[in-house]
Design a protein around this motif. Structure first.
Motif, PDB file in Angstrom:
ATOM      1  N   HIS A 102       0.836  -1.198   0.000  1.00 23.83           N
ATOM      2  CA  HIS A 102       0.000   0.000   0.000  1.00 23.83           C
ATOM      3  C   HIS A 102       0.872   1.250   0.000  1.00 23.83           C
ATOM      4  O   HIS A 102       2.007   1.234   0.473  1.00 23.83           O
ATOM      5  N   LEU A 103       0.313   2.334  -0.523  1.00 26.28           N
ATOM      6  CA  LEU A 103       0.924   3.658  -0.407  1.00 26.28           C
ATOM      7  C   LEU A 103      -0.048   4.540   0.359  1.00 26.28           C
ATOM      8  O   LEU A 103      -1.206   4.691  -0.038  1.00 26.28           O
ATOM      9  N   ILE A 104       0.418   5.092   1.472  1.00 22.07           N
ATOM     10  CA  ILE A 104      -0.418   6.000   2.254  1.00 22.07           C
ATOM     11  C   ILE A 104       0.254   7.368   2.260  1.00 22.07           C
ATOM     12  O   ILE A 104       1.391   7.508   2.710  1.00 22.07           O
ATOM     13  N   LYS A 105      -0.460   8.367   1.746  1.00 22.52           N
ATOM     14  CA  LYS A 105       0.094   9.714   1.663  1.00 22.52           C
ATOM     15  C   LYS A 105      -0.105  10.460   2.980  1.00 22.52           C
ATOM     16  O   LYS A 105      -0.934  10.086   3.809  1.00 22.52           O
ATOM     17  N   GLN A 106       0.675  11.519   3.138  1.00 24.47           N
ATOM     18  CA  GLN A 106       0.664  12.273   4.386  1.00 24.47           C
ATOM     19  C   GLN A 106      -0.734  12.776   4.737  1.00 24.47           C
ATOM     20  O   GLN A 106      -1.120  12.811   5.898  1.00 24.47           O
ATOM     21  N   ASN A 107      -1.505  13.184   3.720  1.00 22.98           N
ATOM     22  CA  ASN A 107      -2.840  13.735   3.972  1.00 22.98           C
ATOM     23  C   ASN A 107      -3.943  12.698   3.817  1.00 22.98           C
ATOM     24  O   ASN A 107      -5.113  13.038   3.661  1.00 22.98           O
ATOM     25  N   ASP A 108      -3.580  11.426   3.848  1.00 24.29           N
ATOM     26  CA  ASP A 108      -4.562  10.354   3.682  1.00 24.29           C
ATOM     27  C   ASP A 108      -5.545  10.352   4.848  1.00 24.29           C
ATOM     28  O   ASP A 108      -5.178  10.601   5.997  1.00 24.29           O
ATOM     29  N   VAL A 109      -6.808  10.050   4.533  1.00 26.66           N
ATOM     30  CA  VAL A 109      -7.835  10.022   5.583  1.00 26.66           C
ATOM     31  C   VAL A 109      -7.705   8.779   6.459  1.00 26.66           C
ATOM     32  O   VAL A 109      -8.355   8.674   7.489  1.00 26.66           O
ATOM     33  N   THR A 110      -6.886   7.821   6.020  1.00 24.87           N
ATOM     34  CA  THR A 110      -6.668   6.608   6.808  1.00 24.87           C
ATOM     35  C   THR A 110      -5.208   6.560   7.236  1.00 24.87           C
ATOM     36  O   THR A 110      -4.395   5.838   6.654  1.00 24.87           O
ATOM     37  N   PRO A 111      -4.839   7.347   8.229  1.00 23.42           N
ATOM     38  CA  PRO A 111      -3.436   7.370   8.651  1.00 23.42           C
ATOM     39  C   PRO A 111      -3.068   6.098   9.410  1.00 23.42           C
ATOM     40  O   PRO A 111      -3.934   5.360   9.872  1.00 23.42           O
ATOM     41  N   PHE A 112      -1.788   5.864   9.508  1.00 23.31           N
ATOM     42  CA  PHE A 112      -1.321   4.750  10.325  1.00 23.31           C
ATOM     43  C   PHE A 112      -0.411   5.308  11.411  1.00 23.31           C
ATOM     44  O   PHE A 112       0.124   6.411  11.295  1.00 23.31           O
ATOM     45  N   HIS A 113      -0.257   4.548  12.468  1.00 24.17           N
ATOM     46  CA  HIS A 113       0.555   4.980  13.592  1.00 24.17           C
ATOM     47  C   HIS A 113       1.677   3.966  13.817  1.00 24.17           C
ATOM     48  O   HIS A 113       1.428   2.764  13.894  1.00 24.17           O
ATOM     49  N   VAL A 114       2.891   4.470  13.898  1.00 17.55           N
ATOM     50  CA  VAL A 114       4.038   3.608  14.158  1.00 17.55           C
ATOM     51  C   VAL A 114       4.146   3.365  15.658  1.00 17.55           C
ATOM     52  O   VAL A 114       4.185   4.305  16.450  1.00 17.55           O
ATOM     53  N   LEU A 115       4.183   2.094  16.039  1.00 21.10           N
ATOM     54  CA  LEU A 115       4.263   1.733  17.453  1.00 21.10           C
ATOM     55  C   LEU A 115       5.660   1.282  17.857  1.00 21.10           C
ATOM     56  O   LEU A 115       6.084   1.509  18.989  1.00 21.10           O
ATOM     57  N   ALA A 116       6.371   0.635  16.934  1.00 16.32           N
ATOM     58  CA  ALA A 116       7.699   0.124  17.277  1.00 16.32           C
ATOM     59  C   ALA A 116       8.468  -0.190  16.007  1.00 16.32           C
ATOM     60  O   ALA A 116       7.880  -0.442  14.952  1.00 16.32           O
ATOM     61  N   LYS A 117       9.785  -0.165  16.127  1.00 16.25           N
ATOM     62  CA  LYS A 117      10.651  -0.586  15.029  1.00 16.25           C
ATOM     63  C   LYS A 117      11.263  -1.934  15.380  1.00 16.25           C
ATOM     64  O   LYS A 117      11.699  -2.152  16.509  1.00 16.25           O
ATOM     65  N   ILE A 118      11.268  -2.844  14.415  1.00 15.35           N
ATOM     66  CA  ILE A 118      11.910  -4.138  14.626  1.00 15.35           C
ATOM     67  C   ILE A 118      13.394  -3.968  14.330  1.00 15.35           C
ATOM     68  O   ILE A 118      13.794  -3.710  13.196  1.00 15.35           O
ATOM     69  N   ASP A 119      14.204  -4.093  15.365  1.00  9.22           N
ATOM     70  CA  ASP A 119      15.637  -3.841  15.231  1.00  9.22           C
ATOM     71  C   ASP A 119      16.427  -5.100  14.901  1.00  9.22           C
ATOM     72  O   ASP A 119      17.359  -5.063  14.101  1.00  9.22           O
ATOM     73  N   HIS A 120      16.059  -6.209  15.521  1.00 11.00           N
ATOM     74  CA  HIS A 120      16.796  -7.457  15.295  1.00 11.00           C
ATOM     75  C   HIS A 120      15.847  -8.639  15.423  1.00 11.00           C
ATOM     76  O   HIS A 120      14.923  -8.619  16.232  1.00 11.00           O
ATOM     77  N   ILE A 121      16.105  -9.647  14.606  1.00  8.38           N
ATOM     78  CA  ILE A 121      15.362 -10.901  14.675  1.00  8.38           C
ATOM     79  C   ILE A 121      16.340 -12.004  15.042  1.00  8.38           C
ATOM     80  O   ILE A 121      17.379 -12.162  14.418  1.00  8.38           O
ATOM     81  N   LEU A 122      15.985 -12.758  16.069  1.00  7.77           N
ATOM     82  CA  LEU A 122      16.821 -13.878  16.497  1.00  7.77           C
ATOM     83  C   LEU A 122      15.937 -15.102  16.656  1.00  7.77           C
ATOM     84  O   LEU A 122      14.917 -15.051  17.345  1.00  7.77           O
ATOM     85  N   THR A 123      16.307 -16.191  15.990  1.00  5.33           N
ATOM     86  CA  THR A 123      15.540 -17.424  16.107  1.00  5.33           C
ATOM     87  C   THR A 123      16.376 -18.486  16.781  1.00  5.33           C
ATOM     88  O   THR A 123      17.603 -18.455  16.754  1.00  5.33           O
ATOM     89  N   ASN A 124      15.673 -19.427  17.389  1.00  6.18           N
ATOM     90  CA  ASN A 124      16.337 -20.580  17.998  1.00  6.18           C
ATOM     91  C   ASN A 124      17.430 -20.150  18.969  1.00  6.18           C
ATOM     92  O   ASN A 124      18.568 -20.601  18.901  1.00  6.18           O
ATOM     93  N   ILE A 125      17.086 -19.264  19.906  1.00  4.82           N
ATOM     94  CA  ILE A 125      18.061 -18.777  20.868  1.00  4.82           C
ATOM     95  C   ILE A 125      18.580 -19.933  21.705  1.00  4.82           C
ATOM     96  O   ILE A 125      17.827 -20.726  22.249  1.00  4.82           O
ATOM     97  N   SER A 126      19.886 -20.033  21.817  1.00  2.80           N
ATOM     98  CA  SER A 126      20.510 -21.126  22.560  1.00  2.80           C
ATOM     99  C   SER A 126      21.062 -20.610  23.879  1.00  2.80           C
ATOM    100  O   SER A 126      21.841 -19.672  23.909  1.00  2.80           O
ATOM    101  N   TYR A 127      20.652 -21.227  24.975  1.00  4.69           N
ATOM    102  CA  TYR A 127      21.133 -20.808  26.292  1.00  4.69           C
ATOM    103  C   TYR A 127      22.172 -21.792  26.802  1.00  4.69           C
ATOM    104  O   TYR A 127      22.083 -22.965  26.554  1.00  4.69           O
TER     105      TYR A 127
END
Length: 231
Positions: free
Chosen positions: A206-231
């Motif tokens: 999708h493309l949402i323009k700045q003046n779009d009537v359906t704005p979205f809100h950013v809640l968080a940025k995904i900084d890193h993905i880690l799978t199968n964490i080994s302890y």
């Protein structure tokens, strides 16, 4: 605790261990020649192959890729004074992200909504540019970013600042039409809007323009993905 090992090839040899290249490659569903090229440093693995090899080798993706594991493998072995060594980061339910970012929870409610606390290296956070961020950890519930992030992955996220001025590109957790979504966001100065992109091609962008009537809100940025964490 695992050593860092200087090169990716050395770390790959470490997780292969006493297994043959053929045996390891079959477990990874990769060709033996591909594994051999990685060891000879003739080619580099794709993200998907890196994730697969880390899973088969029972190590974190971060360690296999960089030699540095952001997660302390055994908190009991840490010195008594860990203030300058580690940072604890709460794991929360994905659906609770909005409440945490809006600060609508009391301290007691926040505490009761924390699943567990992860111990992260302060040095790793500093090198990753995350030392001053408001961090949390969530489990990814969707597959719309499946070529990059898959359902069940563990995500280290930085909670949003509350506006879009800092959003130019990256993968974010957003609120759109009262739904929590994960999207790759790219700002388009020509269109004066934001492209909301799914890495899984079966989902529509999708493309949402700045003046779009359906704005979205950013809640968080995904900084890193880690799978199968080994302890």
């Amino acid at each position: 605790m695992k050593q860092n090992y200087f090169t990716f090839a050395q770390r790959l040899k470490y997780i292969i261990g006493d297994s043959s290249l053929l045996s390891f490659s079959k477990k990874c569903n990769l060709s033996e020649s591909a594994i051999r090229k990685y060891i000879r440093e003739e080619s580099e693995p794709t993200l998907q192959n890196l994730l697969t090899m880390a899973k088969v080798g029972n190590v974190s993706v971060a360690w296999l890729a960089t030699g540095h594991d952001p997660f302390v493998s055994n908190a009991d072995l840490l010195p008594q004074d860990t203030k300058n060594i580690v940072v604890t980061v709460p794991e929360i339910e994905f659906n609770n992200i909005l409440a945490f970012t809006n600060n609508t929870l009391t301290p007691l409610e926040k505490k009761s909504n924390i699943i567990t606390e992860w111990v992260l290296s302060r040095d790793w956070l500093y090198r990753s540019g995350l030392i001053n961020e408001d961090l949390a950890i969530v489990q990814v519930p969707y597959n719309n970013m499946a070529n990059t992030i898959k359902c069940g992955d563990i995500a280290v996220i930085s909670l949003a600042k509350g506006d879009l001025t800092h959003v130019l590109a990256g993968i974010y957790i957003i609120l759109l039409n009262n739904k929590l979504l994960i999207k790759r966001i790219q700002y388009d100065p020509i269109e004066d809007g934001y492209h909301l992109i799914n890495d899984n091609e079966t989902f529509k962008n999708h493309l949402i323009k700045q003046n779009d009537v359906t704005p979205f809100h950013v809640l968080a940025k995904i900084d890193h993905i880690l799978t199968n964490i080994s302890y």
